[in-house]
Write a protein that holds these residues in place. Structure first.
Motif, PDB file in Angstrom:
ATOM      1  N   THR A 282       1.607   8.454  -0.882  1.00 29.58           N
ATOM      2  CA  THR A 282       1.239   9.414  -1.930  1.00 29.58           C
ATOM      3  C   THR A 282       1.871  10.776  -1.660  1.00 29.58           C
ATOM      4  O   THR A 282       2.406  11.420  -2.573  1.00 29.58           O
ATOM      5  CB  THR A 282      -0.288   9.553  -2.020  1.00 29.58           C
ATOM      6  OG1 THR A 282      -0.865   8.267  -2.292  1.00 29.58           O
ATOM      7  CG2 THR A 282      -0.682  10.509  -3.141  1.00 29.58           C
TER       8      THR A 282
ATOM      9  N   THR B  49      -4.935   2.109   5.367  1.00 28.61           N
ATOM     10  CA  THR B  49      -5.025   3.091   4.287  1.00 28.61           C
ATOM     11  C   THR B  49      -4.208   4.345   4.574  1.00 28.61           C
ATOM     12  O   THR B  49      -3.871   5.084   3.645  1.00 28.61           O
ATOM     13  CB  THR B  49      -6.498   3.482   4.041  1.00 28.61           C
ATOM     14  OG1 THR B  49      -7.060   3.976   5.261  1.00 28.61           O
ATOM     15  CG2 THR B  49      -7.302   2.269   3.577  1.00 28.61           C
TER      16      THR B  49
ATOM     17  N   LEU C 231       2.482   1.567  -3.558  1.00 33.07           N
ATOM     18  CA  LEU C 231       1.523   1.976  -4.582  1.00 33.07           C
ATOM     19  C   LEU C 231       1.096   3.423  -4.381  1.00 33.07           C
ATOM     20  O   LEU C 231       0.911   4.171  -5.349  1.00 33.07           O
ATOM     21  CB  LEU C 231       0.300   1.051  -4.557  1.00 33.07           C
ATOM     22  CG  LEU C 231       0.526  -0.387  -5.033  1.00 33.07           C
ATOM     23  CD1 LEU C 231      -0.738  -1.213  -4.847  1.00 33.07           C
ATOM     24  CD2 LEU C 231       0.971  -0.421  -6.491  1.00 33.07           C
ATOM     25  N   GLY C 232       0.940   3.822  -3.123  1.00 32.98           N
ATOM     26  CA  GLY C 232       0.641   5.224  -2.843  1.00 32.98           C
ATOM     27  C   GLY C 232       1.776   6.125  -3.302  1.00 32.98           C
ATOM     28  O   GLY C 232       1.545   7.196  -3.881  1.00 32.98           O
TER      29      GLY C 232
ATOM     30  N   ASN D  35       0.829  -1.209   0.000  1.00 30.28           N
ATOM     31  CA  ASN D  35       0.000   0.000   0.000  1.00 30.28           C
ATOM     32  C   ASN D  35       0.861   1.256   0.000  1.00 30.28           C
ATOM     33  O   ASN D  35       0.568   2.234  -0.690  1.00 30.28           O
ATOM     34  CB  ASN D  35      -0.923   0.006   1.217  1.00 30.28           C
ATOM     35  CG  ASN D  35      -2.115  -0.925   1.047  1.00 30.28           C
ATOM     36  OD1 ASN D  35      -2.285  -1.528  -0.002  1.00 30.28           O
ATOM     37  ND2 ASN D  35      -2.921  -1.051   2.075  1.00 30.28           N
ATOM     38  N   LEU D  36       1.936   1.231   0.800  1.00 32.41           N
ATOM     39  CA  LEU D  36       2.846   2.372   0.859  1.00 32.41           C
ATOM     40  C   LEU D  36       3.492   2.614  -0.494  1.00 32.41           C
ATOM     41  O   LEU D  36       3.567   3.752  -0.978  1.00 32.41           O
ATOM     42  CB  LEU D  36       3.916   2.121   1.923  1.00 32.41           C
ATOM     43  CG  LEU D  36       4.936   3.248   2.137  1.00 32.41           C
ATOM     44  CD1 LEU D  36       4.263   4.465   2.757  1.00 32.41           C
ATOM     45  CD2 LEU D  36       6.076   2.754   3.028  1.00 32.41           C
TER      46      LEU D  36
ATOM     47  N   SER E  60      -4.072   0.938  -3.659  1.00 35.00           N
ATOM     48  CA  SER E  60      -3.310   1.285  -2.455  1.00 35.00           C
ATOM     49  C   SER E  60      -4.197   1.419  -1.227  1.00 35.00           C
ATOM     50  O   SER E  60      -3.711   1.390  -0.097  1.00 35.00           O
ATOM     51  CB  SER E  60      -2.544   2.593  -2.679  1.00 35.00           C
ATOM     52  OG  SER E  60      -3.421   3.711  -2.683  1.00 35.00           O
ATOM     53  N   GLN E  61      -5.505   1.570  -1.430  1.00 37.29           N
ATOM     54  CA  GLN E  61      -6.440   1.754  -0.319  1.00 37.29           C
ATOM     55  C   GLN E  61      -7.076   0.447   0.129  1.00 37.29           C
ATOM     56  O   GLN E  61      -7.965   0.452   0.980  1.00 37.29           O
ATOM     57  CB  GLN E  61      -7.538   2.748  -0.721  1.00 37.29           C
ATOM     58  CG  GLN E  61      -7.052   4.171  -0.966  1.00 37.29           C
ATOM     59  CD  GLN E  61      -6.715   4.907   0.324  1.00 37.29           C
ATOM     60  OE1 GLN E  61      -7.333   4.682   1.344  1.00 37.29           O
ATOM     61  NE2 GLN E  61      -5.727   5.771   0.265  1.00 37.29           N
TER      62      GLN E  61
ATOM     63  N   SER F 239      -0.941   4.293   2.652  1.00 38.35           N
ATOM     64  CA  SER F 239      -0.999   4.633   1.231  1.00 38.35           C
ATOM     65  C   SER F 239      -1.071   6.143   1.054  1.00 38.35           C
ATOM     66  O   SER F 239      -0.504   6.705   0.116  1.00 38.35           O
ATOM     67  CB  SER F 239      -2.192   3.954   0.555  1.00 38.35           C
ATOM     68  OG  SER F 239      -3.401   4.321   1.174  1.00 38.35           O
ATOM     69  N   THR F 240      -1.765   6.820   1.979  1.00 42.37           N
ATOM     70  CA  THR F 240      -1.835   8.286   1.925  1.00 42.37           C
ATOM     71  C   THR F 240      -0.469   8.897   2.179  1.00 42.37           C
ATOM     72  O   THR F 240      -0.048   9.834   1.485  1.00 42.37           O
ATOM     73  CB  THR F 240      -2.851   8.818   2.956  1.00 42.37           C
ATOM     74  OG1 THR F 240      -4.121   8.212   2.715  1.00 42.37           O
ATOM     75  CG2 THR F 240      -2.980  10.321   2.846  1.00 42.37           C
TER      76      THR F 240
END
Length: 271
Positions: A256, A249, A48-49, A45-46, A243-244, A252-253
Motif C-alpha cells: 500500500t 499482513t 493487492l496492497g 497480498n503485496l 490484502s490483509q 500488504s501494508t
C-alpha cells in the motif's frame, strides 16, 4: 509525435485509448495463468496492497484536488462538490455492492454478496473485479473529459498519470481472477478469457465518463469527486481486507505504501 499533439485529439477518444490501455494491462495480468497455476499468498497480498495504495493516492491527487481547485476557479464553495460527489460515489458503489451478485477472492460461494443467485463461482469472481473496474474506468474518462473545459498540458498529464496508475494496479487484479479460476479446473485459455473480461467494463465506463463531462460541463467537479468516492469505497470494502488475509499482513501494508508513493510520484511529476 509530441505530447502536446494529443491536445488536438478529442478528449472522448483519448479516454477510450487510455481505458483500452488499462484493460490491456488487466489482460497482461490475466496472462500469468499461462505460466502459473498457483499464486503465492504473500505475493498476492503485496499486489493487492499496491493496488489499494495506487487507488487511494489517485483519489486525492488526480480527482479530489482537481475538483476542489476547479470549483475555486469558478468562484464557488470549493469543498462542496468534493464532499457531495465523494459521498455519492461511495453510495453508488454501496448500492452496486448490495445489488450485483459477486464473491470476494477469499470467500466461498455461500458467502457471495448481492442478489442471491445460482451462478457459478467463476462468474461471481469476475463480477467482483468488474465492480471495482467501473469507478476506475469512470475516473480515467472524467479526467480526460476535463480537457474539454481546460485543454492544457497540466490536465492532460494528470489524466495520463491517472491512466498509468490505474493500469499498473490492474495487473494484479487480472492475475487475481485468472489464476484462481485455473486452480478450480478451468483451462488456461478459459481462465485467461474470464480474467481479462473483468477489465472490459473500463473502456465503457471511461467513454461514458468523458461524454458526461462533454454534455453536462458544470458537473465536472462533482464527477471527479464521485469517481474518488467510488474508488475509496472499493479500497476499504475489498482491496484492503483481501490484502490483509493470512499471516503476512506486513507485506500488504508495504504494498500500500509503495503504491501510494508511486501514484503520488506519477501525478506530481507528470501533472
Amino acid at each position: 509525435m509530441h505530447l502536446e499533439d494529443l491536445l488536438s485529439w478529442h478528449p472522448v477518444f483519448l479516454a477510450l485509448l487510455a481505458t483500452l490501455f488499462t484493460w490491456g494491462v488487466t489482460a497482461v495480468g490475466a496472462s500469468c495463468v499461462f505460466f502459473f497455476k498457483e499464486i503465492n499468498k504473500k505475493a498476492l497480498n503485496l499486489m493487492l496492497g499496491f493496488a489499494a495504495g495506487v487507488m487511494i493516492a489517485a483519489s486525492f491527487w488526480s480527482l479530489l484536488a482537481p475538483s476542489i481547485a476547479l470549483e475555486e476557479e469558478r468562484g464557488g464553495i470549493s469543498w462542496l462538490p468534493a464532499v457531495i460527489g465523494f459521498l455519492f460515489g461511495g453510495a453508488f458503489l454501496f448500492a452496486m455492492d448490495k445489488f450485483l451478485p459477486h464473491v470476494h477472492l477469499s470467500k466461498s460461494t455461500e458467502e457471495a454478496e448481492g442478489i442471491k443467485t445460482s451462478w457459478h463461482r467463476s462468474v461471481l469472481l469476475v463480477l467482483s473485479i468488474t465492480l471495482h473496474n467501473i469507478p476506475e474506468g469512470l475516473a480515467v474518462g472524467v479526467a480526460f473529459g476535463a480537457l474539454l473545459q481546460n485543454p492544457s498540458m497540466e490536465v492532460l498529464t494528470t489524466a495520463i498519470a491517472l491512466a498509468m496508475g490505474i493500469g499498473l494496479q490492474n495487473f494484479p487484479e487480472g492475475a487475481a481472477v485468472s489464476i484462481p479460476l485455473r486452480r478450480e479446473g478451468f483451462s488456461r485459455w478459459k481462465a485467461f478469457k474470464y480474467g481479462q473480461l473483468s477489465g472490459m467494463v473500463e473502456p465503457i465506463a471511461g467513454v461514458l465518463g468523458a461524454l458526461l463531462v462533454l454534455y453536462v460541463a458544470p458537473v465536472l467537479p462533482y464527477a471527479l469527486s464521485f469517481a474518488a468516492g467510488a474508488m475509496i469505497f472499493v479500497v476499504v470494502e475489498e482491496l484492503i481486507p483481501e490484502s490483509q488475509n493470512g499471516d503476512e499482513t506486513d507485506l500488504s501494508t508495504v504494498g500500500t505504501m509503495l503504491g501510494f508513493a508511486l501514484m503520488m510520484f506519477l501525478d506530481v511529476a507528470l501533472g
